[in-house]
Structure formats: C-alpha cells, structure tokens
Design a protein around this motif. Structure first.
Motif, PDB file in Angstrom:
ATOM      1  N   VAL A  91       1.052  -1.039   0.087  1.00 38.30           N
ATOM      2  CA  VAL A  91      -0.069  -0.248   0.101  1.00 38.30           C
ATOM      3  C   VAL A  91       0.880   1.231  -0.555  1.00 38.30           C
ATOM      4  CG1 VAL A  91      -1.675   1.196   1.578  1.00 38.30           C
ATOM      5  CG2 VAL A  91      -2.470  -0.745   0.863  1.00 38.30           C
ATOM      6  N   SER A  92       1.863   1.287   1.046  1.00 37.55           N
ATOM      7  CA  SER A  92       2.876   2.170   0.851  1.00 37.55           C
ATOM      8  C   SER A  92       3.315   2.867  -0.500  1.00 37.55           C
ATOM      9  CB  SER A  92       3.405   2.066   2.115  1.00 37.55           C
ATOM     10  OG  SER A  92       4.363   3.117   2.155  1.00 37.55           O
ATOM     11  N   ASN A  93       4.272   1.247  -1.497  1.00 35.58           N
ATOM     12  CA  ASN A  93       4.138   1.589  -2.262  1.00 35.58           C
ATOM     13  C   ASN A  93       3.733   2.280  -3.440  1.00 35.58           C
ATOM     14  OD1 ASN A  93       7.375   0.605  -0.852  1.00 35.58           O
ATOM     15  ND2 ASN A  93       6.729  -1.636  -2.031  1.00 35.58           N
ATOM     16  N   LEU A  94       2.318   1.130  -3.616  1.00 42.71           N
ATOM     17  CA  LEU A  94       1.571   1.815  -4.490  1.00 42.71           C
ATOM     18  C   LEU A  94       1.567   3.694  -4.788  1.00 42.71           C
ATOM     19  CD1 LEU A  94      -0.240  -1.626  -5.304  1.00 42.71           C
ATOM     20  CD2 LEU A  94       1.625  -0.750  -6.237  1.00 42.71           C
ATOM     21  N   SER A  95       1.261   3.676  -3.154  1.00 43.42           N
ATOM     22  CA  SER A  95       0.857   4.845  -3.348  1.00 43.42           C
ATOM     23  C   SER A  95       1.499   6.302  -3.077  1.00 43.42           C
ATOM     24  CB  SER A  95       0.661   5.600  -1.839  1.00 43.42           C
ATOM     25  OG  SER A  95      -0.234   4.543  -1.164  1.00 43.42           O
ATOM     26  N   ARG A  96       3.145   5.699  -3.374  1.00 41.64           N
ATOM     27  CA  ARG A  96       4.406   6.706  -3.830  1.00 41.64           C
ATOM     28  C   ARG A  96       4.639   6.680  -4.968  1.00 41.64           C
ATOM     29  NH1 ARG A  96       8.084   3.537  -1.756  1.00 41.64           N
ATOM     30  NH2 ARG A  96       8.924   2.782  -3.159  1.00 41.64           N
ATOM     31  N   GLU A  97       4.350   5.684  -5.829  1.00 40.96           N
ATOM     32  CA  GLU A  97       4.395   5.099  -7.212  1.00 40.96           C
ATOM     33  C   GLU A  97       3.117   5.928  -8.066  1.00 40.96           C
ATOM     34  OE1 GLU A  97       6.893   3.964  -9.044  1.00 40.96           O
ATOM     35  OE2 GLU A  97       8.126   2.682  -7.110  1.00 40.96           O
ATOM     36  N   LEU A  98       1.805   5.555  -7.369  1.00 41.85           N
ATOM     37  CA  LEU A  98       0.534   6.220  -8.160  1.00 41.85           C
ATOM     38  C   LEU A  98      -0.027   7.389  -7.308  1.00 41.85           C
ATOM     39  CD1 LEU A  98      -0.764   3.244  -8.996  1.00 41.85           C
ATOM     40  CD2 LEU A  98       0.204   4.232 -10.396  1.00 41.85           C
ATOM     41  N   PRO A  99       1.092   8.819  -6.835  1.00 36.42           N
ATOM     42  CA  PRO A  99       0.553  10.262  -6.191  1.00 36.42           C
ATOM     43  C   PRO A  99      -0.837  10.169  -6.839  1.00 36.42           C
ATOM     44  CG  PRO A  99       2.231  10.645  -7.628  1.00 36.42           C
ATOM     45  CD  PRO A  99       1.597   9.020  -8.006  1.00 36.42           C
ATOM     46  N   GLY A 100      -1.391  10.233  -8.071  1.00 39.42           N
ATOM     47  CA  GLY A 100      -2.588  10.547  -8.190  1.00 39.42           C
ATOM     48  C   GLY A 100      -3.605   9.799  -7.419  1.00 39.42           C
ATOM     49  N   ALA A 101      -3.282   8.512  -6.922  1.00 39.23           N
ATOM     50  CA  ALA A 101      -4.377   7.403  -7.032  1.00 39.23           C
ATOM     51  C   ALA A 101      -4.317   7.306  -5.020  1.00 39.23           C
ATOM     52  CB  ALA A 101      -3.906   6.207  -7.039  1.00 39.23           C
ATOM     53  N   VAL A 102      -5.602   6.709  -4.831  1.00 40.29           N
ATOM     54  CA  VAL A 102      -6.286   6.450  -3.368  1.00 40.29           C
ATOM     55  C   VAL A 102      -5.561   4.994  -3.320  1.00 40.29           C
ATOM     56  CG1 VAL A 102      -7.142   6.542  -1.214  1.00 40.29           C
ATOM     57  CG2 VAL A 102      -7.287   8.570  -3.181  1.00 40.29           C
ATOM     58  N   VAL A 103      -4.599   4.732  -2.256  1.00 38.07           N
ATOM     59  CA  VAL A 103      -4.977   3.334  -2.363  1.00 38.07           C
ATOM     60  C   VAL A 103      -4.476   2.551  -0.645  1.00 38.07           C
ATOM     61  CG1 VAL A 103      -2.372   1.824  -2.276  1.00 38.07           C
ATOM     62  CG2 VAL A 103      -2.581   2.800  -4.745  1.00 38.07           C
ATOM     63  N   SER A 104      -5.635   1.784  -0.325  1.00 42.79           N
ATOM     64  CA  SER A 104      -5.739   1.703   1.353  1.00 42.79           C
ATOM     65  C   SER A 104      -5.712  -0.227   0.830  1.00 42.79           C
ATOM     66  CB  SER A 104      -6.740   2.401   1.088  1.00 42.79           C
ATOM     67  OG  SER A 104      -7.573   1.670   2.307  1.00 42.79           O
ATOM     68  N   SER A 105      -6.214  -0.493   2.805  1.00 37.10           N
ATOM     69  CA  SER A 105      -6.034  -1.823   2.401  1.00 37.10           C
ATOM     70  C   SER A 105      -7.561  -2.275   3.303  1.00 37.10           C
ATOM     71  CB  SER A 105      -4.849  -2.154   3.800  1.00 37.10           C
ATOM     72  OG  SER A 105      -5.247  -1.201   4.623  1.00 37.10           O
ATOM     73  N   SER A 106      -8.290  -0.960   3.006  1.00 32.76           N
ATOM     74  CA  SER A 106      -9.721  -1.063   3.365  1.00 32.76           C
ATOM     75  C   SER A 106     -10.174  -0.946   1.834  1.00 32.76           C
ATOM     76  CB  SER A 106     -10.166   0.082   4.099  1.00 32.76           C
ATOM     77  OG  SER A 106      -8.925  -0.553   5.743  1.00 32.76           O
ATOM     78  N   ALA A 107     -11.105  -1.644   2.001  1.00 26.18           N
ATOM     79  CA  ALA A 107     -12.555  -0.946   0.652  1.00 26.18           C
ATOM     80  C   ALA A 107     -12.735   0.881   1.050  1.00 26.18           C
ATOM     81  CB  ALA A 107     -13.587  -2.050   0.727  1.00 26.18           C
ATOM     82  N   LEU A 108     -13.233   1.343  -0.593  1.00 27.12           N
ATOM     83  CA  LEU A 108     -13.679   2.385  -0.151  1.00 27.12           C
ATOM     84  C   LEU A 108     -14.728   3.168  -1.167  1.00 27.12           C
ATOM     85  CD1 LEU A 108      -9.967   4.062   0.009  1.00 27.12           C
ATOM     86  CD2 LEU A 108     -10.813   3.660   1.584  1.00 27.12           C
ATOM     87  N   GLY A 109     -16.142   2.555  -0.143  1.00 22.15           N
ATOM     88  CA  GLY A 109     -16.588   3.018  -0.830  1.00 22.15           C
ATOM     89  C   GLY A 109     -17.098   1.793  -2.179  1.00 22.15           C
ATOM     90  N   GLN A 110     -18.535   1.762  -3.353  1.00 18.82           N
ATOM     91  CA  GLN A 110     -18.520   0.740  -4.478  1.00 18.82           C
ATOM     92  C   GLN A 110     -17.926   1.361  -4.879  1.00 18.82           C
ATOM     93  OE1 GLN A 110     -21.289  -1.449  -3.129  1.00 18.82           O
ATOM     94  NE2 GLN A 110     -21.461  -0.803  -1.147  1.00 18.82           N
ATOM     95  N   GLN A 111     -17.173   1.526  -5.283  1.00 15.60           N
ATOM     96  CA  GLN A 111     -16.159   1.413  -6.733  1.00 15.60           C
ATOM     97  C   GLN A 111     -14.621   1.656  -6.426  1.00 15.60           C
ATOM     98  OE1 GLN A 111     -18.251   1.691  -9.676  1.00 15.60           O
ATOM     99  NE2 GLN A 111     -20.210   1.657  -8.567  1.00 15.60           N
ATOM    100  N   HIS A 112     -14.015   0.876  -6.857  1.00 15.49           N
ATOM    101  CA  HIS A 112     -13.031   0.575  -6.373  1.00 15.49           C
ATOM    102  C   HIS A 112     -12.030  -0.305  -7.104  1.00 15.49           C
ATOM    103  CE1 HIS A 112     -13.762  -2.858  -3.585  1.00 15.49           C
ATOM    104  NE2 HIS A 112     -14.491  -1.936  -3.657  1.00 15.49           N
TER     105      HIS A 112
END
Length: 186
Positions: A91-112
C-alpha cells in the motif's frame, strides 16, 4: 582420568548457558522518491489481501537449504505477521508510485479497483540469493488482469539483515511492476 571431569563439567555448563539471541525483522518502507505524475485516478485501489503459503506464515524468516529443504528460523523472526507487512508495504509503495491514486488496505466505497496478491516465495536461498515469486490480480470495472512475478536477487552480504533488506528491495520492484501495469490500464 579424574582431572578431566571438572573441565568437562565446565564445558557442559558453559555450552548450556549460552542461548542464542532472538532477532525481530520488519520490512523497511522505501524512501520518499516520489514519482511525479499529473494523472489522477477516478477510482481508489483496494489492496484486498496479500496471501502467503503456510511455510511463510509462521514467525520465522525462511531459508532454503537446498533444492528441496527449507528451514524456518527459530531466532530470526518477523516482528509482525509477514502477510500484514507485505500488504502494508505494498500500500505504501503503490501510494508513492501512483501519487494521484488513493491506495488503501480497506475497501473505499462501492467503486474501487481490487488488487489481490498471492506470494509463493519470499525467502533466502543457499546460494546467497533472495527469492520472491507469486502472482497478482487486479479487478477493474469487470475486467481482470493477472500477472506472475519471479525475482531472484543477489544479497550484498551474508546474514539475515541483508536478506531482509534484499527481500524488501525485491518487494519494491514488484510494487513498481504493479504500478506500471495500473498506469497502462488508466
């Protein structure tokens, strides 16, 4: 003959009194080399799970002795469960690699988008190399992309410290591969 008995007793007591020190390892989070991107992502990325096989699920760091034998270290242990460490660092690595994205270990809403990773190898090997293997699967808007990964990296020096650092560097490489694939899909 009697003069050797005290020496033998001293050696036996000394040998029994020294217990190996237990060491605990945590995968380091990579530095802050942020990839600059003007791209924004409309859907969050949920890293649902990082699964590992039973032989990696214990507390001990795993070392492969030969082509068929694996040893789970008794005194060189993961500080927290390996699957959790892999998920958190991903999650940390992807957040850094994809700075415009919200990356989480929890489901965020219906569309993900949903990312699942199965790690089949994450261990050291008798020839001084670290092995990371498995497959990742990204589900996005009804489409599924699945890719295998296999890294065989040389350790810079002997020992568990070097092994954990090399495994961490390899996991960072896998994260970069996943981020590149996500960027290509967007």
């Amino acid at each position: 003959m009697m003069k050797w008995i005290p020496l033998a007793l001293i050696l036996a007591v000394t040998a029994c009194s020294s217990t190996p020190e237990t060491r605990y390892y945590q995968l380091p989070v990579a530095g802050s080399n942020t990839v600059v991107s003007s791209q924004t992502f409309s859907r969050p990325i949920w890293v649902e799970a990082v699964s590992i096989p039973d032989y990696l699920a214990g507390n001990g760091v795993v070392y492969q002795n030969n082509d068929v034998q694996y040893v789970i270290a008794a005194n060189n242990r993961w500080a927290s469960p390996l699957d959790q460490q892999l998920q958190q660092t991903l999650v940390s690595n992807l957040s850094r690699e994809l700075p415009g994205a919200v990356v989480s270990s929890s489901a965020l809403g219906q569309q993900h988008d949903t990312l699942n990773v199965t790690v089949t190898g994450f261990h050291g090997r008798y020839d001084g190399r670290a092995v990371i293997s498995g497959v990742w699967m990204l589900q996005r808007e009804g489409r599924i992309e699945k890719r295998a990964f296999m890294l065989d990296l040389p350790q810079s020096e002997d020992g568990y410290d070097s092994l954990v650092r090399t495994l961490s560097q390899g996991w960072q490489q896998i994260s970069t591969q996943i981020a590149n694939a996500i960027n290509q899909q967007r």
